[in-house]
Design a protein around this motif. Structure first.
Motif, PDB file in Angstrom:
ATOM      1  N   MET A 295     -10.964  -0.188  -0.187  1.00  0.00           N
ATOM      2  CA  MET A 295      -9.845  -1.095   0.074  1.00  0.00           C
ATOM      3  C   MET A 295     -10.332  -2.504   0.396  1.00  0.00           C
ATOM      4  O   MET A 295      -9.799  -3.499  -0.108  1.00  0.00           O
ATOM      5  CB  MET A 295      -8.960  -0.532   1.180  1.00  0.00           C
ATOM      6  CG  MET A 295      -8.266   0.764   0.768  1.00  0.00           C
ATOM      7  SD  MET A 295      -7.268   1.542   2.058  1.00  0.00           S
ATOM      8  CE  MET A 295      -5.751   0.595   1.883  1.00  0.00           C
TER       9      MET A 295
ATOM     10  N   ASP B  10      -2.774   5.193  -3.123  1.00  0.00           N
ATOM     11  CA  ASP B  10      -3.497   6.455  -3.033  1.00  0.00           C
ATOM     12  C   ASP B  10      -2.869   7.462  -4.005  1.00  0.00           C
ATOM     13  O   ASP B  10      -1.796   7.228  -4.550  1.00  0.00           O
ATOM     14  CB  ASP B  10      -3.417   6.951  -1.582  1.00  0.00           C
ATOM     15  CG  ASP B  10      -4.241   8.198  -1.341  1.00  0.00           C
ATOM     16  OD1 ASP B  10      -5.312   8.330  -1.949  1.00  0.00           O
ATOM     17  OD2 ASP B  10      -3.808   9.049  -0.538  1.00  0.00           O
TER      18      ASP B  10
ATOM     19  N   ILE C 227       0.866  -1.175   0.000  1.00  0.00           N
ATOM     20  CA  ILE C 227       0.000   0.000   0.000  1.00  0.00           C
ATOM     21  C   ILE C 227       0.902   1.225   0.000  1.00  0.00           C
ATOM     22  O   ILE C 227       1.964   1.229   0.613  1.00  0.00           O
ATOM     23  CB  ILE C 227      -0.931   0.002   1.227  1.00  0.00           C
ATOM     24  CG1 ILE C 227      -1.960  -1.145   1.123  1.00  0.00           C
ATOM     25  CG2 ILE C 227      -1.660   1.341   1.382  1.00  0.00           C
ATOM     26  CD1 ILE C 227      -2.763  -1.383   2.385  1.00  0.00           C
TER      27      ILE C 227
ATOM     28  N   SER D  11      -2.350  -0.646   5.949  1.00  0.00           N
ATOM     29  CA  SER D  11      -0.924  -0.577   5.620  1.00  0.00           C
ATOM     30  C   SER D  11      -0.007  -0.807   6.816  1.00  0.00           C
ATOM     31  O   SER D  11       1.099  -1.322   6.654  1.00  0.00           O
ATOM     32  CB  SER D  11      -0.600   0.773   4.975  1.00  0.00           C
ATOM     33  OG  SER D  11      -0.901   1.843   5.858  1.00  0.00           O
TER      34      SER D  11
ATOM     35  N   TRP E 285      -2.423  -1.402  -3.435  1.00  0.00           N
ATOM     36  CA  TRP E 285      -3.385  -0.283  -3.401  1.00  0.00           C
ATOM     37  C   TRP E 285      -2.615   1.025  -3.211  1.00  0.00           C
ATOM     38  O   TRP E 285      -1.935   1.211  -2.213  1.00  0.00           O
ATOM     39  CB  TRP E 285      -4.370  -0.493  -2.257  1.00  0.00           C
ATOM     40  CG  TRP E 285      -5.737   0.062  -2.486  1.00  0.00           C
ATOM     41  CD1 TRP E 285      -6.824  -0.605  -2.972  1.00  0.00           C
ATOM     42  CD2 TRP E 285      -6.185   1.398  -2.208  1.00  0.00           C
ATOM     43  NE1 TRP E 285      -7.921   0.233  -3.026  1.00  0.00           N
ATOM     44  CE2 TRP E 285      -7.559   1.467  -2.560  1.00  0.00           C
ATOM     45  CE3 TRP E 285      -5.555   2.540  -1.712  1.00  0.00           C
ATOM     46  CZ2 TRP E 285      -8.308   2.621  -2.423  1.00  0.00           C
ATOM     47  CZ3 TRP E 285      -6.301   3.709  -1.586  1.00  0.00           C
ATOM     48  CH2 TRP E 285      -7.658   3.739  -1.938  1.00  0.00           C
TER      49      TRP E 285
ATOM     50  N   TYR F  62     -12.358   5.390   1.608  1.00  0.00           N
ATOM     51  CA  TYR F  62     -11.133   4.606   1.499  1.00  0.00           C
ATOM     52  C   TYR F  62     -11.330   3.193   2.055  1.00  0.00           C
ATOM     53  O   TYR F  62     -10.964   2.211   1.415  1.00  0.00           O
ATOM     54  CB  TYR F  62      -9.984   5.310   2.244  1.00  0.00           C
ATOM     55  CG  TYR F  62      -9.305   6.372   1.429  1.00  0.00           C
ATOM     56  CD1 TYR F  62      -8.135   6.106   0.720  1.00  0.00           C
ATOM     57  CD2 TYR F  62      -9.825   7.661   1.361  1.00  0.00           C
ATOM     58  CE1 TYR F  62      -7.504   7.086  -0.034  1.00  0.00           C
ATOM     59  CE2 TYR F  62      -9.206   8.657   0.609  1.00  0.00           C
ATOM     60  CZ  TYR F  62      -8.049   8.364  -0.085  1.00  0.00           C
ATOM     61  OH  TYR F  62      -7.431   9.336  -0.835  1.00  0.00           O
TER      62      TYR F  62
ATOM     63  N   ILE G 284      -6.606   4.307   5.871  1.00  0.00           N
ATOM     64  CA  ILE G 284      -5.562   3.599   5.110  1.00  0.00           C
ATOM     65  C   ILE G 284      -4.632   2.857   6.064  1.00  0.00           C
ATOM     66  O   ILE G 284      -4.250   1.708   5.836  1.00  0.00           O
ATOM     67  CB  ILE G 284      -4.754   4.578   4.236  1.00  0.00           C
ATOM     68  CG1 ILE G 284      -5.641   5.233   3.172  1.00  0.00           C
ATOM     69  CG2 ILE G 284      -3.586   3.851   3.558  1.00  0.00           C
ATOM     70  CD1 ILE G 284      -4.974   6.405   2.456  1.00  0.00           C
TER      71      ILE G 284
END
Length: 485
Positions: A360, A373, A84, A417, A371, A356, A413
């Protein structure tokens, strides 16, 4: 004697095979003796990736229909996790350069440090300018068909230093890939880097060589390039840098020019990502580019974005699954997403973070391996952006105060991550109520990571069920949890 020898050989072979099989199954996942660490981010609270509980498992052989459950089956695993991250654009780098040394270090830690931050390991960057640059530019003089003037000097001021610092902050290893938004104006049908146009046939080879020059130049700077995508959003005529490729045009450019040129220049190990646009048309693009063996052999997989909602509909997560089902040997990567239409009043709008989390979870459950951003950092105006296409980033810098502003998106996120590690395997996970979303990954160290998102306005009590073992967990309204066990 021959019969005895043959029998012994067969027995020995069987024994070795059985040993190998047992070895591969020697450590199946078990909840025995394990606790569940719960990390929570919730609206209307101060909880941000906060440890909120430590729980134990007990027997729950058969839940009843009133019990809300999340079912995790470690025996069923799927794709390997690639990582990520976010994009380091010119805009991000220019804003970063204006920060104090202290705030620069804070940002680097926030994204790339696995302990202090959320552990990004992917970087997307641009091949010359995008809309998130202060102006349009290329690496050559306009009209230079021989590419004799090729130079990445522009990037040495802001972008390259930030990428190097990010790699260092991540411990020296980072997956970096690059994307062009448009060829130089003279190579295009509309003679403009902006507003679409197409690549002229007489420049197919020149443009293919341009990618290789970029890769080699960045690697000479000490930035390893893992891969490239053919074109950012190849079906969009934008007011900023853009170039249109039909599915057939992208297929033929990769097959006849980009793929062979990368190989010829000693870059055949670099990955090529097709499409790099929204989920709406990704199935059609996959059908065209992956069905041609000569094009497909050069293509690692497909990148996709989340902006198909521009037309007023819902995110089309099922199209990701359709591509994965049809082409299981090709990889899927989310390559760009951001909250559009910047408004500083909405820095802390919770729905932005939930967007998000929703994406995800669905994207990973549909086969996505990585993934990415969009901009890692923007200013208090949602830029800089040379065509006024101002957007949100997970972190903004206020250039007047020098402070960093963390939005809910950053924390959502981070629930993925920070905890899911490279080469983790996705594990079968299902929920018994539509108010909850969930995905799970098994890290190589044996830790299971389950992410749970509560989309509702109500507190939910649910059971995390692994086989006949379960633990009861409370999740607050409009929140996200990561369970580590």
């Amino acid at each position: 004697m021959k019969k005895i020898t043959t029998t012994a050989l067969l027995l020995a072979t069987f024994f070795v095979f059985a040993q190998q099989k047992n070895k591969s199954q020697a450590h199946p996942f078990s909840t025995k003796g394990k606790t569940v660490a719960v990390y929570t981010t919730a609206e209307s609270t101060n909880l941000r990736l906060s440890k909120t509980d430590n729980l134990t498992f007990s027997e729950l052989a058969q839940p009843n229909e009133r019990q809300i459950c999340i079912f995790v089956n470690p025996d069923k695993t799927f794709q390997s996790f690639m990582g990520i991250g976010g994009a380091i654009t010119d805009a991000s780098a220019e804003v970063f350069a204006k920060l104090s040394n202290e705030k620069q270090q804070e940002l680097l830690d926030a994204y790339y440090n696995t302990e202090k931050g959320i552990g990004y390991n992917l970087i997307r960057t641009t091949i010359h300018s995008s809309d998130f640059s202060s102006a349009s530019y290329t690496y050559i003089d306009e009209g230079d068909t021989a590419l004799k003037t090729f130079s990445i000097e522009h990037d040495r001021k802001y972008r390259i230093p930030l990428i190097k610092k990010a790699i260092a902050a991540a411990g020296g290893k980072m997956i970096v890939y690059a994307t062009p938004w448009s060829p130089p104006a003279f190579m295009k049908s509309n003679k403009d880097m902006l507003k679409g146009g197409t690549l002229l046939p007489e420049y197919f080879q020149t443009w293919a060589t341009y990618y290789t020059k970029f890769v080699k130049a960045y690697e000479k700077e000490g930035i390893p390039i893992w891969g490239i995508s053919t074109e950012n959003e190849p079906m969009a005529v934008q007011t900023w840098e853009s170039c249109v490729y039909t599915a057939e045009a992208e297929r033929d450019f990769v097959k006849n020019y980009l793929g062979p040129t990368m190989k010829k220049e000693g870059l055949g190990d670099k990955k090529i990502i097709a499409w790099d646009h929204n989920r709406d048309l990704m199935v059609q693009r996959a059908n065209i580019v992956f069905s041609d063996p000569e094009a497909s052999k050069y293509i690692w997989g497909m990148g996709f974005h989340w902006y198909e909602t521009w037309a007023g509909g819902e995110p089309m997560f099922e199209n990701v699954a359709r591509v994965h089902e049809a082409y299981p040997n090709k990889n899927l990567m989310f390559t760009e997403g951001c909250v559009e239409k910047f408004d500083s009043k909405n820095y802390q709008l919770w729905a932005n973070g939930e967007r998000y989390g929703t994406s995800m979870i669905h994207d990973f459950n549909n086969g996505t391996v990585g993934w990415t951003d969009w901009n890692i950092l923007l200013d208090e105006n949602g830029g800089p952006n040379h065509v006024g296409n101002f957007c949100f980033a997970p972190i903004h810098a206020d250039s007047k105060t020098g402070e960093l502003i963390y939005t809910p998106s950053y924390y959502y996120i981070g629930h993925f991550s920070k905890f899911i590690h490279l080469e983790a395997k996705r594990v079968s996970t299902a929920v018994s109520r539509s108010s909850l979303l969930s995905t799970s990954f098994l890290n190589k160290d044996g830790k299971m990571i389950t992410v749970v998102m509560n989309q509702s306005d109500a507190t939910v009590i649910y059971n995390l069920c692994v086989g006949t073992q379960a633990t009861q967990i409370t999740i607050l309204p409009n929140s996200i949890q990561t369970l580590v066990y």
